[in-house]
Write a protein that holds these residues in place. Structure first.
Motif, short mmCIF file in Angstrom:
data_model
loop_
_atom_site.label_atom_id
_atom_site.label_comp_id
_atom_site.label_asym_id
_atom_site.label_seq_id
_atom_site.Cartn_x
_atom_site.Cartn_y
_atom_site.Cartn_z
N ALA A 65 0.83 -1.21 0.00
CA ALA A 65 0.00 0.00 0.00
C ALA A 65 0.86 1.26 0.00
CB ALA A 65 -0.93 -0.01 1.20
N LYS A 66 1.93 1.27 0.78
CA LYS A 66 2.82 2.44 0.84
C LYS A 66 3.58 2.61 -0.47
CE LYS A 66 3.47 2.37 5.85
NZ LYS A 66 4.44 2.24 6.97
N LEU A 67 4.05 1.50 -1.05
CA LEU A 67 4.80 1.59 -2.30
C LEU A 67 3.90 2.04 -3.45
CD1 LEU A 67 6.94 -1.66 -1.98
CD2 LEU A 67 7.80 0.68 -1.92
N SER A 68 2.63 1.65 -3.41
CA SER A 68 1.70 2.00 -4.49
C SER A 68 1.40 3.49 -4.52
CB SER A 68 0.40 1.21 -4.34
OG SER A 68 0.64 -0.18 -4.40
N LYS A 69 1.56 4.15 -3.39
CA LYS A 69 1.28 5.59 -3.32
C LYS A 69 2.43 6.44 -3.86
CE LYS A 69 -1.81 5.13 0.67
NZ LYS A 69 -2.03 5.48 2.10
N LEU A 70 3.59 5.83 -4.04
CA LEU A 70 4.75 6.57 -4.51
C LEU A 70 4.82 6.54 -6.04
CD1 LEU A 70 7.42 5.24 -1.96
CD2 LEU A 70 6.14 7.39 -1.86
N SER A 71 5.16 7.65 -6.62
CA SER A 71 5.26 7.73 -8.08
C SER A 71 6.59 7.15 -8.54
CB SER A 71 5.16 9.19 -8.52
OG SER A 71 6.30 9.91 -8.07
N PRO A 72 6.70 6.81 -9.83
CA PRO A 72 7.99 6.30 -10.34
C PRO A 72 9.14 7.27 -10.12
CG PRO A 72 6.24 5.88 -11.92
CD PRO A 72 5.64 6.72 -10.85
N LEU A 73 8.87 8.57 -10.20
CA LEU A 73 9.94 9.55 -9.99
C LEU A 73 10.42 9.55 -8.54
CD1 LEU A 73 8.62 12.58 -12.12
CD2 LEU A 73 10.40 10.91 -12.69
N GLU A 74 9.53 9.19 -7.62
CA GLU A 74 9.94 9.13 -6.22
C GLU A 74 10.70 7.85 -5.90
OE1 GLU A 74 6.62 11.39 -3.59
OE2 GLU A 74 5.81 9.80 -4.89
N LEU A 75 10.33 6.76 -6.58
CA LEU A 75 10.97 5.47 -6.30
C LEU A 75 12.22 5.23 -7.13
CD1 LEU A 75 8.07 2.85 -5.89
CD2 LEU A 75 9.85 3.41 -4.23
N ALA A 76 12.28 5.79 -8.33
CA ALA A 76 13.39 5.50 -9.23
C ALA A 76 14.76 5.81 -8.64
CB ALA A 76 13.20 6.26 -10.55
N PRO A 77 14.94 6.91 -7.90
CA PRO A 77 16.27 7.18 -7.33
C PRO A 77 16.76 6.10 -6.38
CG PRO A 77 14.93 9.17 -7.32
CD PRO A 77 14.03 8.05 -7.68
N ALA A 78 15.83 5.29 -5.84
CA ALA A 78 16.22 4.24 -4.91
C ALA A 78 16.93 3.08 -5.60
CB ALA A 78 15.00 3.73 -4.15
N LYS A 79 17.05 3.17 -6.94
CA LYS A 79 17.74 2.11 -7.69
C LYS A 79 19.17 1.91 -7.20
CE LYS A 79 19.55 2.97 -11.67
NZ LYS A 79 20.94 2.51 -11.42
N ASP A 80 19.78 2.96 -6.74
CA ASP A 80 21.16 2.86 -6.26
C ASP A 80 21.28 1.97 -5.03
OD1 ASP A 80 21.87 4.57 -8.31
OD2 ASP A 80 21.70 6.37 -7.06
N ASP A 81 20.16 1.79 -4.32
CA ASP A 81 20.17 0.96 -3.12
C ASP A 81 19.99 -0.53 -3.43
OD1 ASP A 81 20.44 3.19 -1.42
OD2 ASP A 81 18.28 3.57 -1.55
N LEU A 82 19.68 -0.86 -4.69
CA LEU A 82 19.42 -2.26 -5.03
C LEU A 82 20.67 -3.13 -4.91
CD1 LEU A 82 17.03 -1.98 -8.13
CD2 LEU A 82 16.44 -2.38 -5.74
N ASP A 83 21.83 -2.53 -5.08
CA ASP A 83 23.06 -3.31 -4.98
C ASP A 83 23.21 -3.96 -3.62
OD1 ASP A 83 23.97 -2.82 -7.59
OD2 ASP A 83 24.71 -0.84 -6.99
N ALA A 84 22.70 -3.30 -2.59
CA ALA A 84 22.83 -3.82 -1.23
C ALA A 84 21.54 -4.48 -0.74
CB ALA A 84 23.23 -2.69 -0.28
N THR A 85 20.59 -4.71 -1.69
CA THR A 85 19.29 -5.27 -1.32
C THR A 85 19.12 -6.64 -1.97
OG1 THR A 85 18.37 -3.04 -1.27
CG2 THR A 85 16.80 -4.86 -1.27
N PRO A 86 19.18 -7.72 -1.22
CA PRO A 86 19.00 -9.06 -1.82
C PRO A 86 17.56 -9.26 -2.27
CG PRO A 86 19.20 -9.21 0.57
CD PRO A 86 19.48 -7.79 0.23
N PRO A 87 17.34 -9.66 -3.53
CA PRO A 87 15.97 -9.80 -4.06
C PRO A 87 15.12 -10.81 -3.30
CG PRO A 87 17.57 -9.82 -5.82
CD PRO A 87 18.34 -9.92 -4.56
N PHE A 88 15.72 -11.91 -2.82
CA PHE A 88 14.91 -12.94 -2.17
C PHE A 88 14.27 -12.41 -0.89
CE2 PHE A 88 14.31 -16.48 0.76
CZ PHE A 88 13.53 -17.33 -0.02
N SER A 89 15.00 -11.63 -0.11
CA SER A 89 14.47 -11.11 1.15
C SER A 89 13.59 -9.89 0.94
CB SER A 89 15.62 -10.75 2.10
OG SER A 89 16.46 -11.86 2.32
#
Length: 491
Positions: free
Chosen positions: A32-56
């Motif tokens: 619900a919280k993620l759905s309220k955020l626009s792509p422009l708000e979430l896209a910058p968080a791409k840099d954090d994916l390197d330290a974020t394991p997809p399975f968890s």
């Protein structure tokens, strides 16, 4: 981002299946919280994916990745109706896409199915856009089996996967999925009594549905296309028995007003030729095919039936003339290679037919009866030898006193197998039967809770009440006919 990451990490600490309700609420709150955020708000968080394991962090990872793809598309750098370069192989987002699809958590994907399938669709579309099919085939193959290790539920990903396999001629990869029987079609309605998406007690097929977004709706066209493309993959590998079965599934599918579709016509054409390749005769029409439907199909497949009729005879020249006359038809239908194989198979079956009449025959006579060039005795001998070595003919070639060579047919005897091999085969068949019965029980349960079946029970009860009271129109046959008409209207 730190707060979202903390909430995502909290999901891992919730034990399943002990605390399904708590996990379900936490996952839905995160979505619900993620759905309220626009792509422009979430896209910058791409840099954090390197330290974020997809399975968890499958839910969070998926939303951020989709936002990155949308932001790249919105930048205007990609041509209309095409994916941005960042989402294609060797693009900036491609390593994250592959990591997610290889390592995702099947439970968390139930909560972000729509977003997850957007990434899967991007992989399939990107493969066609770049004609680089191999990475996408590997990813979709893994996704299908990770969501359901039996691949027993037909999903939209199955169709996308088969399409890529056909485009790239990756037939061996396709049969890894095709060899898994399909037992379920995704339901548009949620029939679960346990409302938690993370439930471990429900069957996998319940979640592979439009309700969770993990599959697009399976229409009749999707269903027919899957089996038609599957039959084509089997044909390419010369597994004609499996191909014939897949094509028959298309032919026997229910039709509206008993009128055949274009897909059924295409399947019939291939089915006719595959039957000739498999048995040397025209296969019998399945009894469940509608009479009007098959009449329309045969009217549109006259050239194919002419070839099948010529195949029954003993005149290879007539068969060749029929095939050459329809060359443009086979090419337009994509069946030219199949027609050539039918022509080549005619000779094999012609030689086999001789064994039913003769105990022995000179090679010269075999050439006269079966060879396109009766004068080429050496070529006929070489051809017969290939049939013997390949196991298609039980015979030997002997030299006569005058130097003439004779083909002597051997009696066919049932092959014997070791007792251990027979036992293993019986055990395998028993296991397959048990699996089938289990899926049949699941399917029966699904039918019992559908609106259509409940309406049927209501009508049946009403008919019985009217019969007890002696009311008019209580004839069981009339009621059954009314119910059948209603069901056909719904179909």
């Amino acid at each position: 981002m730190d707060r979202l990451l903390a909430e995502s990490a909290a999901l891992v600490s919730i034990p399943l299946p002990q605390e399904e309700d708590r996990y379900d609420k936490a996952a839905k709150a995160l979505v619900a919280k993620l759905s309220k955020l626009s792509p422009l708000e979430l896209a910058p968080a791409k840099d954090d994916l390197d330290a974020t394991p997809p399975f968890s962090h499958t839910i969070l990872y998926t939303y951020i990745l989709v936002a990155g793809i949308e932001a790249s598309a919105a930048s205007g750098k990609a041509p209309p109706r095409q994916l941005p370069s960042t989402a294609l192989p060797e693009g900036a987002l491609w390593p994250y896409i592959t990591q997610l699809l290889f390592e995702f958590d099947p439970i968390q994907t139930r909560y972000c199915g729509i977003q997850f399938m957007r990434i899967v669709d991007c992989v399939a579309l990107g493969a066609e856009q770049t004609a680089n099919y191999v990475p996408a085939i590997q990813l979709l193959h893994h996704v299908i089996l990770r969501l359901d290790n039996t691949s027993s539920t037909l999903t939209s990903t199955h169709r996308a996967f088969l399409r890529l396999c056909l485009l790239s001629q990756a037939y061996a990869e396709a049969v890894h999925i095709l060899d898994q029987p399909i037992y379920h079609i995704p339901s548009r309605h949620d029939t679960r009594t346990n409302r938690c998406l993370c439930s471990d007690s429900d069957q996998t097929w319940i979640f592979l549905s439009p309700g969770t977004g993990l599959s697009q709706p399976i229409t009749s066209r999707t269903y027919l296309e899957y089996y038609l493309m599957g039959g084509m993959c089997y044909m390419a590998l010369r597994r004609y028995k499996d191909a014939l079965f897949f094509l028959e599934v298309v032919l026997t599918a229910p039709t509206l007003q008993n009128i055949a579709s274009a897909i059924m016509v295409e399947a019939y054409k291939k089915w006719l030729f595959v039957g000739l390749l498999l048995t040397g005769t025209t296969p019998p029409i399945p009894k469940s095919v509608g009479s009007n439907a098959i009449r329309h199909i045969r009217a549109l497949a006259k050239p194919y039936e002419s070839v099948a009729e010529a195949f029954k005879g003993s005149n290879i020249g007539q068969l060749r003339a029929e095939i050459e006359a329809g060359n443009h038809i086979w090419q337009d239908d994509g069946n030219y290679g199949l027609a050539i194989e039918v022509y080549q198979a005619f000779r094999k079956f012609a030689v086999q037919k001789l064994s039913r009449t003769f105990a022995a025959l000179s090679i010269a006579e075999v050439a006269k009866r079966t060879s396109p060039d009766p004068s080429d005795i050496a070529e006929t001998k070489a051809y017969v030898e290939t049939l013997i070595v390949g196991g298609d003919l039980s015979a030997v070639i002997t030299d006569g006193e005058s130097g003439a060579q004779t083909l002597r047919f051997l009696p066919t005897s049932a092959s014997t197998r070791p007792e251990a091999q027979v036992g293993a085969a019986l055990a395998s068949q028993t296991q397959e039967l048990q699996t089938l019965l289990k899926h049949v029980q699941d399917t029966e349960h699904r039918m019992e809770v559908t609106k259509e079946y409940i309406d049927y029970l209501k009508k049946l009860k009403k008919a019985r009440d009217e019969k007890k009271s002696g009311g008019k129109g209580s004839s069981k046959a009339a009621v059954d006919e009314d119910i059948d008409e209603d069901m056909m209207e719904e179909i």
